[in-house]
Enzyme design. Structure first.
Site, PDB file in Angstrom:
ATOM      1  N   ASP A  12       3.793  -0.048  -3.224  1.00  0.00           N
ATOM      2  CA  ASP A  12       2.421   0.320  -2.926  1.00  0.00           C
ATOM      3  C   ASP A  12       1.817  -0.855  -2.158  1.00  0.00           C
ATOM      4  OD1 ASP A  12      -0.131   1.690  -3.191  1.00  0.00           O
ATOM      5  OD2 ASP A  12      -0.594   0.213  -4.745  1.00  0.00           O
ATOM      6  N   ASP A  14      -2.221  -1.614  -1.467  1.00  0.00           N
ATOM      7  CA  ASP A  14      -3.440  -2.170  -2.059  1.00  0.00           C
ATOM      8  C   ASP A  14      -3.273  -2.359  -3.563  1.00  0.00           C
ATOM      9  OD1 ASP A  14      -4.962  -2.056   0.411  1.00  0.00           O
ATOM     10  OD2 ASP A  14      -4.956   0.118   0.149  1.00  0.00           O
ATOM     11  N   ASP A 170       0.724  -0.418  -8.827  1.00  0.00           N
ATOM     12  CA  ASP A 170      -0.231  -0.876  -9.853  1.00  0.00           C
ATOM     13  C   ASP A 170      -1.067   0.257 -10.428  1.00  0.00           C
ATOM     14  OD1 ASP A 170      -1.662  -0.645  -7.289  1.00  0.00           O
ATOM     15  OD2 ASP A 170      -3.358  -1.550  -8.349  1.00  0.00           O
TER      16      ASP A 170
END
Length: 224
Positions: A12, A14, A170
């Site tokens: 991922d 961001d 995250d």
């Protein structure tokens, strides 16, 4: 038995590779200033970043009707484009971790829900354009995370079976997508989460506190 790094890793963007919250905050605060509102604090916005533009707009303008906020999304994206790479930076330890993966021969790429045109413009600012083997944005395909399609397409494009590729993210959507794609997963605990999120419930294969831990082959799922 020799411990080896994964053949390929997808990340991922961001909240996983990039601490982009400061850029997002700058864009939000331009919008707030234009509406005679005081600046928003970074701590207020940071937990929303992985959930995208609409979640950030809701946090910044909770008293505004959802339909009105929806009409403001293009404005937010325009302001964010002007702030790309000006305030944010890779999380500490990310560059060392990527360099270690590369030295071990691991191919890496990015699968993000960020619009492709923004991700494509951001990668060169980070110096990753020659290093990132594949980039899939939130609008590249017909589906986005938590659908597994972006992950399976990314693995296919770099010529690696999903089972031989690890996904690092995250947000719970990242782990759901990885599980559905048949990929081992790493929960990036250093990223953006709301206070009531419990990453244990996401059932990722491993949870990692700091990017630099992933410079050790033994930290990756399937290598122990």
């Amino acid at each position: 038995m020799t411990v080896k790094f994964p053949r390929a890793v997808l990340f991922d963007l961001d909240g996983t590779l990039l601490d982009s919250a400061p850029d997002m905050l700058a864009a939000i605060n331009v919008m707030r200033a234009g509406r005679d509102r005081p600046p928003m604090a970074l701590a207020e916005l940071r937990p929303q970043v992985s959930r995208g533009a609409r979640a950030m707009a809701a946090a910044a303008f909770p008293d505004v009707d959802a339909d009105q906020r929806e009409r403001w999304i293009p404005e937010f994206l325009d302001h964010y484009q002007q702030q790309l790479g000006r305030h944010g930076a890779p999380f500490e330890g990310v560059e060392a971790m990527l360099a270690r993966l590369e030295s071990a021969g691991t191919v890496w790429g990015i699968v993000t829900n960020k619009p492709e045109y923004l991700a494509t413009r951001l990668i060169p600012l980070l110096g990753w354009q020659e290093r990132c083997a594949v980039l899939i944005g939130g609008d590249t395909l017909s589906a986005r995370k938590p659908d597994p399609l972006p992950l399976t397409v990314a693995a296919d494009r770099i010529g690696v079976a999903s089972a031989d590729c690890v996904y690092v993210g995250d947000d719970e959507r990242d782990i759901i997508a990885a599980r559905a794609a048949g990929m081992p997963s790493v929960v990036a605990l250093w990223g953006y989460r709301l206070p009531d999120d419990d990453p244990v419930d996401w059932r990722g294969d491993v949870m990692i506190d700091d990017p630099i831990q992933l410079a050790d082959a033994a930290a990756w799922p399937g290598t122990r």
